[in-house]
Design a protein around this motif. Structure first.
Motif, PDB file in Angstrom:
ATOM      1  N   HIS A 178       0.837  -1.194   0.000  1.00 20.17           N
ATOM      2  CA  HIS A 178       0.000   0.000   0.000  1.00 20.17           C
ATOM      3  C   HIS A 178       0.874   1.247   0.000  1.00 20.17           C
ATOM      4  N   ALA A 179       0.326   2.328  -0.526  1.00 19.98           N
ATOM      5  CA  ALA A 179       1.023   3.608  -0.535  1.00 19.98           C
ATOM      6  C   ALA A 179       0.089   4.666   0.038  1.00 19.98           C
ATOM      7  N   VAL A 180       0.684   5.750   0.491  1.00 17.85           N
ATOM      8  CA  VAL A 180      -0.069   6.873   1.046  1.00 17.85           C
ATOM      9  C   VAL A 180      -0.104   7.974   0.002  1.00 17.85           C
ATOM     10  N   ALA A 181      -1.282   8.539  -0.188  1.00 17.82           N
ATOM     11  CA  ALA A 181      -1.435   9.660  -1.111  1.00 17.82           C
ATOM     12  C   ALA A 181      -2.436  10.635  -0.511  1.00 17.82           C
ATOM     13  N   PHE A 182      -2.374  11.879  -0.953  1.00 17.82           N
ATOM     14  CA  PHE A 182      -3.299  12.899  -0.489  1.00 17.82           C
ATOM     15  C   PHE A 182      -4.558  12.854  -1.337  1.00 17.82           C
ATOM     16  N   ASP A 183      -5.697  12.812  -0.678  1.00 12.47           N
ATOM     17  CA  ASP A 183      -6.988  12.845  -1.347  1.00 12.47           C
ATOM     18  C   ASP A 183      -7.556  14.250  -1.173  1.00 12.47           C
ATOM     19  N   GLU A 184      -7.504  15.036  -2.222  1.00 15.37           N
ATOM     20  CA  GLU A 184      -7.924  16.436  -2.133  1.00 15.37           C
ATOM     21  C   GLU A 184      -9.402  16.577  -1.796  1.00 15.37           C
ATOM     22  N   TYR A 225      -3.630   3.458  -0.328  1.00 18.20           N
ATOM     23  CA  TYR A 225      -4.130   2.883  -1.567  1.00 18.20           C
ATOM     24  C   TYR A 225      -3.393   1.586  -1.847  1.00 18.20           C
ATOM     25  N   ASP A 226      -4.123   0.621  -2.351  1.00 19.37           N
ATOM     26  CA  ASP A 226      -3.586  -0.695  -2.677  1.00 19.37           C
ATOM     27  C   ASP A 226      -2.791  -0.593  -3.979  1.00 19.37           C
ATOM     28  N   LEU A 227      -1.525  -0.924  -3.907  1.00 23.33           N
ATOM     29  CA  LEU A 227      -0.670  -0.825  -5.092  1.00 23.33           C
ATOM     30  C   LEU A 227      -1.004  -1.864  -6.154  1.00 23.33           C
ATOM     31  N   SER A 228      -1.774  -2.876  -5.793  1.00 20.12           N
ATOM     32  CA  SER A 228      -2.149  -3.878  -6.794  1.00 20.12           C
ATOM     33  C   SER A 228      -3.385  -3.448  -7.583  1.00 20.12           C
ATOM     34  N   ARG A 229      -3.937  -2.273  -7.278  1.00 23.51           N
ATOM     35  CA  ARG A 229      -5.120  -1.774  -7.985  1.00 23.51           C
ATOM     36  C   ARG A 229      -4.813  -0.428  -8.633  1.00 23.51           C
ATOM     37  N   PRO A 230      -4.068  -0.442  -9.745  1.00 22.72           N
ATOM     38  CA  PRO A 230      -3.725   0.814 -10.425  1.00 22.72           C
ATOM     39  C   PRO A 230      -4.965   1.637 -10.745  1.00 22.72           C
TER      40      PRO A 230
END
Length: 159
Positions: A122-128, A136-141
């Motif tokens: 999983h990775a962390v991203a900002f959701d505006e 977010y699951d890295l296996s679900r582009p």
């Protein structure tokens, strides 16, 4: 060795090379993958902070009526300065990601068919939309439109 040499901070390139070279070859690609998304987490934090700064600046603008005009202007100038510093930090972080991506691509090519599955899922991203950091699951582009799901082919100049 001079006093300035003793206090010199190693560059990202030197630090990353020392870190990766100390690992067994079979673990190097996975480590680079983790470093890549570590930098992306920094981008997410910068994006959230920039969003919060802009939101606070808009909200505070209405509450500055009681301040002396010079002080209100100084607050606005400082918010602008912080925003500029955040942007510069984001650009530097994206450049670091591009460097790590290139090293990851080299390592994957060198390993060929022996590439193990990455351990980071999983990775962390900002959701505006929500104004929050999310995982977010890295296996679900595509789960997050700005998240780089191909870390060995990252180019911040694209898009």
């Amino acid at each position: 060795m001079s006093a300035s040499d003793a206090t010199a901070v190693p560059s990202l390139v030197d630090s990353l090379k020392a870190y990766i070279d100390d690992l067994p070859e079979a673990e190097q690609a996975d480590a680079l993958h983790q470093v890549f998304y570590g930098f992306y987490t920094r981008v997410a934090i910068i994006d959230r902070t920039t969003h919060e700064l802009a939101t606070a600046a808009r909200a505070q603008d209405d509450g500055l009526d009681d301040l002396a005009p010079a002080l209100a202007e100084a607050l606005r100038d400082n918010a602008l300065f912080v925003g500029q510093e955040l942007f510069a930090s984001r650009v530097r972080t994206m450049a670091a990601m591009a460097y790590v991506s290139a090293r990851l691509a080299e390592r994957l090519e060198a390993q060929g068919a022996d590439v193990p599955a990455f351990t980071l899922t999983h990775a962390v991203a900002f959701d505006e939309a929500s104004g929050a950091l999310k995982t977010y699951d890295l296996s679900r582009p595509g789960e997050h439109p700005d998240l780089p799901y191909a870390p060995a082919a990252y180019d911040p100049r694209q898009d």
